[in-house]
Design an enzyme around this catalytic site. Structure first.
Site, short mmCIF file in Angstrom:
data_model
loop_
_atom_site.label_atom_id
_atom_site.label_comp_id
_atom_site.label_asym_id
_atom_site.label_seq_id
_atom_site.Cartn_x
_atom_site.Cartn_y
_atom_site.Cartn_z
N ASP A 117 0.79 -1.24 0.00
CA ASP A 117 0.00 0.00 0.00
C ASP A 117 0.82 1.29 0.00
O ASP A 117 0.87 2.02 0.99
CB ASP A 117 -0.99 -0.01 1.17
CG ASP A 117 -2.06 1.07 0.98
OD1 ASP A 117 -2.04 1.74 -0.07
OD2 ASP A 117 -2.91 1.23 1.88
N HIS A 141 -0.43 5.73 0.46
CA HIS A 141 -0.30 6.82 1.43
C HIS A 141 0.78 7.77 0.92
O HIS A 141 1.80 7.32 0.40
CB HIS A 141 0.07 6.26 2.80
CG HIS A 141 -0.97 5.30 3.31
ND1 HIS A 141 -2.14 5.73 3.86
CD2 HIS A 141 -1.03 3.95 3.28
CE1 HIS A 141 -2.88 4.68 4.19
NE2 HIS A 141 -2.23 3.58 3.84
N TYR A 152 3.71 7.31 7.83
CA TYR A 152 3.68 6.65 6.53
C TYR A 152 5.03 6.67 5.79
O TYR A 152 5.06 6.62 4.57
CB TYR A 152 2.60 7.28 5.64
CG TYR A 152 1.20 7.05 6.14
CD1 TYR A 152 0.71 5.76 6.33
CD2 TYR A 152 0.34 8.12 6.40
CE1 TYR A 152 -0.58 5.54 6.78
CE2 TYR A 152 -0.96 7.91 6.85
CZ TYR A 152 -1.42 6.61 7.03
OH TYR A 152 -2.69 6.38 7.46
N ARG A 195 -14.17 -1.68 13.47
CA ARG A 195 -13.56 -0.47 14.00
C ARG A 195 -14.03 0.68 13.13
O ARG A 195 -14.29 0.50 11.94
CB ARG A 195 -12.04 -0.58 14.06
CG ARG A 195 -11.35 -0.70 12.72
CD ARG A 195 -9.88 -1.08 12.89
NE ARG A 195 -9.30 -1.42 11.61
CZ ARG A 195 -8.45 -0.64 10.95
NH1 ARG A 195 -8.09 0.53 11.46
NH2 ARG A 195 -7.96 -1.03 9.80
N TYR A 200 -13.43 4.64 11.81
CA TYR A 200 -12.62 5.86 11.68
C TYR A 200 -13.55 7.05 11.94
O TYR A 200 -14.61 7.13 11.31
CB TYR A 200 -12.05 5.97 10.27
CG TYR A 200 -11.00 4.94 9.95
CD1 TYR A 200 -9.65 5.21 10.19
CD2 TYR A 200 -11.32 3.72 9.39
CE1 TYR A 200 -8.67 4.28 9.88
CE2 TYR A 200 -10.35 2.79 9.07
CZ TYR A 200 -9.03 3.08 9.32
OH TYR A 200 -8.07 2.16 9.01
N ASP A 240 -11.07 5.30 15.69
CA ASP A 240 -9.72 5.68 15.23
C ASP A 240 -9.76 7.12 14.72
O ASP A 240 -10.38 7.41 13.70
CB ASP A 240 -9.26 4.73 14.11
CG ASP A 240 -7.80 4.91 13.75
OD1 ASP A 240 -7.21 5.95 14.11
OD2 ASP A 240 -7.24 4.02 13.08
N GLU A 259 -8.09 4.98 19.24
CA GLU A 259 -6.77 4.99 18.58
C GLU A 259 -6.41 6.38 18.06
O GLU A 259 -7.27 7.11 17.55
CB GLU A 259 -6.78 3.99 17.42
CG GLU A 259 -5.44 3.90 16.70
CD GLU A 259 -5.25 2.57 16.00
OE1 GLU A 259 -5.17 1.54 16.71
OE2 GLU A 259 -5.18 2.56 14.76
N HIS A 316 -0.19 3.67 16.75
CA HIS A 316 0.71 2.93 15.85
C HIS A 316 2.16 3.19 16.25
O HIS A 316 2.48 4.25 16.77
CB HIS A 316 0.53 3.42 14.42
CG HIS A 316 -0.83 3.15 13.86
ND1 HIS A 316 -1.11 2.04 13.11
CD2 HIS A 316 -1.99 3.85 13.95
CE1 HIS A 316 -2.39 2.08 12.75
NE2 HIS A 316 -2.94 3.16 13.25
N THR A 338 -1.96 -1.85 7.01
CA THR A 338 -2.13 -0.82 5.99
C THR A 338 -3.10 -1.33 4.93
O THR A 338 -3.37 -0.65 3.96
CB THR A 338 -0.78 -0.45 5.33
OG1 THR A 338 -0.97 0.71 4.55
CG2 THR A 338 -0.23 -1.56 4.45
O1 LIG Z 1 -5.42 1.97 11.66
C1 LIG Z 1 -5.08 2.67 10.71
O2 LIG Z 1 -4.69 3.81 10.91
C2 LIG Z 1 -5.17 2.17 9.34
O3 LIG Z 1 -5.72 1.11 9.12
C3 LIG Z 1 -4.61 3.01 8.27
C4 LIG Z 1 -5.40 2.94 6.99
O4 LIG Z 1 -5.31 4.16 6.31
C5 LIG Z 1 -4.93 1.83 6.13
O5 LIG Z 1 -3.57 1.99 5.93
C6 LIG Z 1 -5.64 1.79 4.80
O6 LIG Z 1 -4.96 1.89 3.78
O7 LIG Z 1 -6.88 1.64 4.75
MG LIG Z 2 -5.06 3.58 13.08
MG LIG Z 3 -2.93 1.57 3.90
#
Ligand SMILES: O=C(O)C(=O)C[C@@H](O)[C@H](O)C(=O)O
Ligand SMILES: [Mg+2]
Ligand SMILES: [Mg+2]
Length: 389
Positions: free
Chosen positions: A42, A45, A90, A162, A164, A193, A219, A244, A295
């Site tokens: 991935d 980012h 990232y 979870r 966001y 998150d 988170e 993280h 990710t």
């Molecule tokens: O816990 C997190 O923070 C993620 O899961 C990051 C996300 O952005 C993940 O990397 C994604 O690509 O969906």
């Molecule tokens: Mg996270």
């Molecule tokens: Mg990702």
């Protein structure tokens, strides 16, 4: 056994939402005919920070060719001096080191005829509890779409999710309300998150507003590297706090400031299985818990996390890797399996990571480079193909 060659193949894999993520498959050949595989997952980012794949292959060959793959510590040291840690979540150097470290583990374990989990200390569990992600709401009309995802995934055994949060609190609240009314105790919300979008005081205020609903932990409720802010947040909330790990300096600051309860450890963000094990051991020594983050990897990256998680003694919260469930395809003949909301660790009888590349699939999704084109900030933050402003 000596490393004789290395190949990098770029894959552009769409998610079910249409959002495309680029990944690099790593193959490391040895002079005894074995090949180790890994995944740099991935690269979507920071899409405007793009790496040259040809150049990367030349540099990695100069570091690895002629070396013993068993010299994992030495090779990690060398990789770290070429692709150093930064204090940024990232940072792509970590992604590069992760793919190489996984391929070295695969190669060494294959040459011994054992699985990676056994190579790194043995199995404590054969399956890892995971949760399905609900990506960040920006608009009220996304609430119904996300409730439909919960409905569909619950029917496939995912009972833990979870969420966001932090961009549209009315929508966050409406979603949590909808989950409570429709699913009640059948569905667990593992975490909210905040993804570093809010400062700790704003995150605390938002958490209080949402605390009328049940969730287990919170988170990233502060901006990146605000160790004191995380500590203040933690002292003012009843929920366990997770963050993280993206650098050892950052982890050590979080330990010093007693910032969090749970380290979210993913090989991709700390630079490999070797580094992730070190981070998990540091957490253990500091009396903290772990979960395996993500990710959103393909099956090779997810298998590496399954083996890692299988061997950890302090993996005591629900983990996040569900990538293979999010993408429309995969690059292996035998994708990792999920059962009743658990990620199954590939069996002991399968040497290495237990994954076999599928070249028909790879050829379907391969592209020439990691360049990205036009992706908006909200697509990046919210992991959606949604283009509405
Ligand atoms: O816990 C997190 O923070 C993620 O899961 C990051 C996300 O952005 C993940 O990397 C994604 O690509 O969906
Ligand atoms: Mg996270
Ligand atoms: Mg990702």
């Amino acid at each position: 056994m000596k490393i004789s060659d290395l190949r990098l193949t770029v894959i552009a894999m769409p998610r079910n939402t249409g959002f495309v993520c680029k990944h690099v498959i790593v193959e490391i050949d040895a002079d005894n005919g074995l090949t180790g595989i890994g995944e740099m997952s991935d690269f979507s980012h920071l899409p405007h920070y793009s790496l040259d794949i040809q150049d990367m292959a030349v540099v990695l060959k100069s570091i690895l060719l002629g070396q013993s793959p068993f010299d994992i510590s030495l090779l990690n040291k060398e990789l770290l001096s070429n692709f150093p840690e930064t204090m940024f979540y990232y940072e792509k150097g970590n992604f590069i080191r992760n793919g190489i470290d996984a391929a070295l583990h695969d190669l060494c374990a294959k040459s011994l005829g054992i699985s990676v989990a056994e190579f790194i200390g043995g199995r404590i569990k054969e399956k890892i509890k995971v949760c399905y992600p609900i990506f960040r709401h920006r608009f009220m009309d996304e609430v119904e779409e996300n409730l439909a995802i919960v409905r569909e995934r619950l029917s496939k055994g995912f009972d833990t999710f979870r969420l966001y949060v932090g961009k549209n609190l009315d929508a966050d609240e409406a979603f949590l309300d909808g989950v409570k009314k429709e699913f009640g105790s059948k569905v667990t919300i593992k975490s909210l998150d905040f993804s570093h979008l809010l400062d700790w005081k704003s995150a605390l205020k938002a958490t209080k507003r949402l605390s009328q609903y049940d969730f287990q932990m919170v988170e990233s409720p502060a901006v990146q590297n605000d160790f004191e802010g995380l500590h203040h947040y933690r002292m003012n909330t009843e929920y366990p706090v997770s963050e993280h790990v993206w650098s050892f300096r950052q982890q050590s600051e979080m330990i010093k400031h007693d910032s969090i309860d749970i380290f979210n450890i993913s090989p991709i963000f700390i630079g490999g299985i070797t580094a992730a094990r070190k981070a998990a051991a540091a957490a253990e020594v500091a009396g903290k818990s772990c979960l395996i983050g993500t990710t959103q990897e393909l099956s090779v990256g997810t298998a590496a996390m399954a083996h890692l998680g299988s061997s950890l003694v302090n993996l005591n919260y629900t983990s996040d890797p569900t990538g293979p469930e999010l993408y429309i395809g995969d690059i292996v003949k035998n994708p990792v399996q999920y059962e009743n909301g658990y990620l199954l660790v590939p069996g002991r009888e399968l040497p290495g990571l237990g994954m076999e590349l599928d070249w028909d699939q790879i050829n379907k999704y391969r592209v020439d480079d990691l360049s990205w084109g036009n992706v908006s900030v909200h697509q990046l933050q919210d992991r959606t193909s949604q283009t509405k402003k």
